[in-house]
Design a protein around this motif. Sequence first.
Motif, PDB file in Angstrom:
ATOM      1  N   GLU A   7       3.059  60.745 -16.971  1.00 37.27           N
ATOM      2  CA  GLU A   7       1.753  60.364 -17.566  1.00 37.27           C
ATOM      3  C   GLU A   7       1.395  60.189 -18.495  1.00 37.27           C
ATOM      4  O   GLU A   7       0.103  59.245 -18.739  1.00 37.27           O
ATOM      5  CB  GLU A   7       1.435  61.830 -16.650  1.00 37.27           C
ATOM      6  N   ALA A  40       1.679  57.146 -19.671  1.00 36.41           N
ATOM      7  CA  ALA A  40       0.890  55.361 -18.937  1.00 36.41           C
ATOM      8  C   ALA A  40      -0.558  55.684 -19.360  1.00 36.41           C
ATOM      9  O   ALA A  40      -0.955  54.819 -19.204  1.00 36.41           O
ATOM     10  CB  ALA A  40       0.867  56.052 -17.277  1.00 36.41           C
ATOM     11  N   LYS A  41      -0.719  56.827 -19.698  1.00 34.29           N
ATOM     12  CA  LYS A  41      -2.628  57.094 -20.410  1.00 34.29           C
ATOM     13  C   LYS A  41      -1.737  56.328 -21.695  1.00 34.29           C
ATOM     14  O   LYS A  41      -3.027  55.565 -22.458  1.00 34.29           O
ATOM     15  CB  LYS A  41      -2.570  58.526 -20.308  1.00 34.29           C
ATOM     16  N   LEU A  76      -1.586  52.615 -21.396  1.00 38.37           N
ATOM     17  CA  LEU A  76      -3.640  52.128 -20.974  1.00 38.37           C
ATOM     18  C   LEU A  76      -4.173  52.009 -21.913  1.00 38.37           C
ATOM     19  O   LEU A  76      -4.887  51.177 -22.891  1.00 38.37           O
ATOM     20  CB  LEU A  76      -4.221  52.613 -19.829  1.00 38.37           C
ATOM     21  N   VAL A  84       1.684  49.084 -17.429  1.00 38.61           N
ATOM     22  CA  VAL A  84       1.343  50.338 -16.743  1.00 38.61           C
ATOM     23  C   VAL A  84       1.240  49.554 -15.538  1.00 38.61           C
ATOM     24  O   VAL A  84       1.941  50.618 -14.675  1.00 38.61           O
ATOM     25  CB  VAL A  84       0.030  49.888 -17.185  1.00 38.61           C
ATOM     26  N   THR A  89       4.887  52.307 -14.399  1.00 39.05           N
ATOM     27  CA  THR A  89       4.384  53.898 -14.334  1.00 39.05           C
ATOM     28  C   THR A  89       4.528  53.778 -12.631  1.00 39.05           C
ATOM     29  O   THR A  89       5.055  52.913 -11.870  1.00 39.05           O
ATOM     30  CB  THR A  89       3.142  54.112 -14.624  1.00 39.05           C
ATOM     31  N   GLY A 120       0.177  58.905 -11.748  1.00 39.85           N
ATOM     32  CA  GLY A 120      -0.094  57.445 -12.986  1.00 39.85           C
ATOM     33  C   GLY A 120      -1.092  57.334 -11.934  1.00 39.85           C
ATOM     34  O   GLY A 120      -1.886  55.444 -12.508  1.00 39.85           O
ATOM     35  N   VAL A 150      -4.573  55.786 -13.279  1.00 39.59           N
ATOM     36  CA  VAL A 150      -4.166  55.150 -14.675  1.00 39.59           C
ATOM     37  C   VAL A 150      -4.041  53.375 -13.879  1.00 39.59           C
ATOM     38  O   VAL A 150      -4.473  52.707 -15.214  1.00 39.59           O
ATOM     39  CB  VAL A 150      -3.123  55.940 -15.691  1.00 39.59           C
ATOM     40  N   ARG A 151      -3.164  53.127 -13.518  1.00 40.03           N
ATOM     41  CA  ARG A 151      -2.976  52.655 -13.263  1.00 40.03           C
ATOM     42  C   ARG A 151      -4.119  52.006 -12.380  1.00 40.03           C
ATOM     43  O   ARG A 151      -4.216  50.444 -12.435  1.00 40.03           O
ATOM     44  CB  ARG A 151      -1.446  52.542 -11.190  1.00 40.03           C
TER      45      ARG A 151
END
Length: 871
Positions: free
Chosen positions: A369, A372-373, A376, A397, A401, A406, A409-410
């Motif tokens: 995770e 992913a952050k 982004l 992303v 991910t 996630g 974030v996605r």
Amino acid sequence: MSPPHLPCPADASGRLLERSAHLALLEQAVRQVAEGGAATVVVHGRPGTGRTAVLAEAASLARGAGLHVVTPPARRAGPRRLRDIASHLSAQTAYGPAGTPLAVLVDDAEDVIRQEHDAGCAGQRPLLRVTAGTDPAVLGADGPPAYELALRPLSADAVRVLLVEAYGEEAGGPLVPAATAATGGSPAVLCAALRWWPAPAPGPDEFAALADQVGRRHVRHTLARVSGRTVALVEASAVADGDLPFDRVCELAEILPPWRERARAELAGTGLLDQVGHPRLYDPLVADRVLGLMDDGRRHDLYERAVRLGRGDGVPAPVLGRLVAHSRTAEPRAPAALYAAGVHARRSGDEADAVVFLEQALDRGASGELRAKVLLALSTARLSLRPEAADRGFRRVLTETSGPDGSAVRLLAADLLLLRGGGSSVAAALDSAAARRKTSAAERRTLLGLRELALERGPAEASAAPDHGDGASRPALDAAEAAAAAWRHCLAGREIGRARRLAIAALEPAEAGLFAPRLVAARVLAVTEDVSLARVGLRRIEAEARRRAVGPAIGQALLGLAELALRTDDPDEAGARLAEALAEVPRTHWHPRSLPRLAAMEALVALGDGRPDLAESALVGALPDRHEHGVGESQLLFAGGLLGLHTGRAAEAASHLRECGRILLALGCPNPAVVPWRSHLAMALASVDPSAAARLAAESLAEARAWSAPGTVGSVHLWTGLTLTGLPALGHLQSAMRVLAGSTARRRYVRATVETSAALLDDGRPAEGRRLLDEAVAAGCADGERPVPRVQEVVAMFASLPKLSRAQLSTAQLRVALLAAEGRSNKAIAEKLSVSLRTVELHLTSSYRALGIAGRADLTEMLGHAGSGRR
């Protein structure tokens, strides 16, 4: 060959720039001592700001006034330094006639002053003490009053003076910002650089490199004059950068507790610190140079130890991340700290530093995770630096991910990717993300809703996002689905009430909601003419986007406010919001898919300002080719059509408007509230194909009535009235007046009133026309200073009416008509002119026919008779 080691104390002409007030105080102190008094002068300033130059000037003034000048020898490091200087001063004060005033000048030696041999005072000699870099408190409360001279870096104006003197006037422009930034306004660094590089002038980059080299030597020279303990503390302060307390910085510099207070005083005496409690060097430029003078091993060792100290003290994560970024530590917690530092840098507006921290977080193994952050945040930081790289990051992303952790974030990545431009490629990426096996049902619904927004299709082209309507038994739409459904209704021009409800539902999510659905919802509310809701929604989106530093959302919100202002006939507000949007997001950072909408707004605002030349400039090279199929492209073509109508190029206008209509119909959008292409194409064709123009006007009016927004219906009536002629035109203009009277489109209401006035005049009803014209002029004045189109033209038509009307009548007819206009009866006119009643009636009938009016009531307006009370 190397730049000189010693700083240049004065500029090339031997003058001390921006030091006139300081020199005046020096002269005052010297006079005071020469007349038998005592004075102390303390010169404050960072190294390189000219303290040595001021001391030299003080010595010159003192000698000129007959004072015996005492100065210490060249300084050197070592434990015997202060004792040697004190002995030297004691020896020098023995010279000179008894009673001769003394001037003792010391640079950075408060201990010498504190224990000063007192030879001058003991001998009752008038004494001038001038010291640089000393706090006047060390001189004692019983001493003479101190003059404090605070030296500051040179301003850009002073830098320009030195550059012009060295290189000529041509260097007074482009070289000034580079020289000011690279030298920090330090006279020593600037002067040494100028002497090192004689004319002709170098380029800005060359001068910056030279100034950096000279600056490093100046820092090295400054550090060579202090003890090794102080050097270690300066280096540790550069690493800590104000984020660690003094004791921790001393621990980092390996200074033992018994020596720390002495080290604090020595450190303050260097003039390099901005603060001592949490030591920070006074200038990031100097801090970088101190760090650059250290070897890699020493620097990385200090940073790694600082990481351990900071973690033990529980310093904030962004601080820890900054320290980690400069170290070689490979500890598992490093990526999280770097991510925190990157987020903090973004919030502080430093996107470049944020990119550095976040790239390091990826390089040091951010996973799951956190990865992913990081991706982004990194892509968002790149928006203002490398927009294309940001787009690629958002796609990463979506593709790299997985898993429920996630999801948020996605969705944010999908939202930002859509904000950048949309289109079929973005729709495909969102479709692919929604189809992934581990995507939850809720996330899939949102992604499919965003996909529909990316495609900008009406009902015929929409596929995946369902419109569940308003039934209580059906699942509630999320913001993206609601916005997509509202946009479909908006494009189709049907069910305005449902479109309004769906748009309001899409606007409901508050903080941290997705931007794209809310922007589309606000756009729908603008088309449904819910102006207040649209404006409030866009302002909230703008404010949140500013807090989250999301440039595309800020730009799109401001562009939406500009469009809303044009819809409500406020061209000044539209221009202001458009300028703000371009200031927030430079043109080069707008996605190619967003540029047509932006260029269209520029052209429409220019036309509203009466500047077709600027509209032409905005459209040059911007009109799309026939392979583009988006609402933005249709808006651009519509702006081109309006420009053609405005400049009398009807054929060109018709070509643009036909292509505009082709694109909109392909999108499933017949709604004239979105883009009123049919009405304006009808105007372009009115003189060459009246039947086609009438058909297009009728179709546009039918679509406007199907949508049933009053402003749209009234506007289409207005444009239809301008297309047709005779009684049909008058009927539409009167309808436009009636419908627009209560709308927010005040200027269109005034325009409809003016056009109705002119049509009534053509229809032989000038009195009615004059009454409406007076109302239009009053409404136009109340609406502001910007003139409404056609007002002055129609006013001129009515003003010229009496002269034209009188010219159409014979002498006998005019004589009778003027008496009738005064309100006299036929019998009274006959008696007045000594003619028969039948003659009066015949003359009046002929006059009505010649003037094209219905009867006696219009004579006053047509003839402008003085006795009528006409305004």
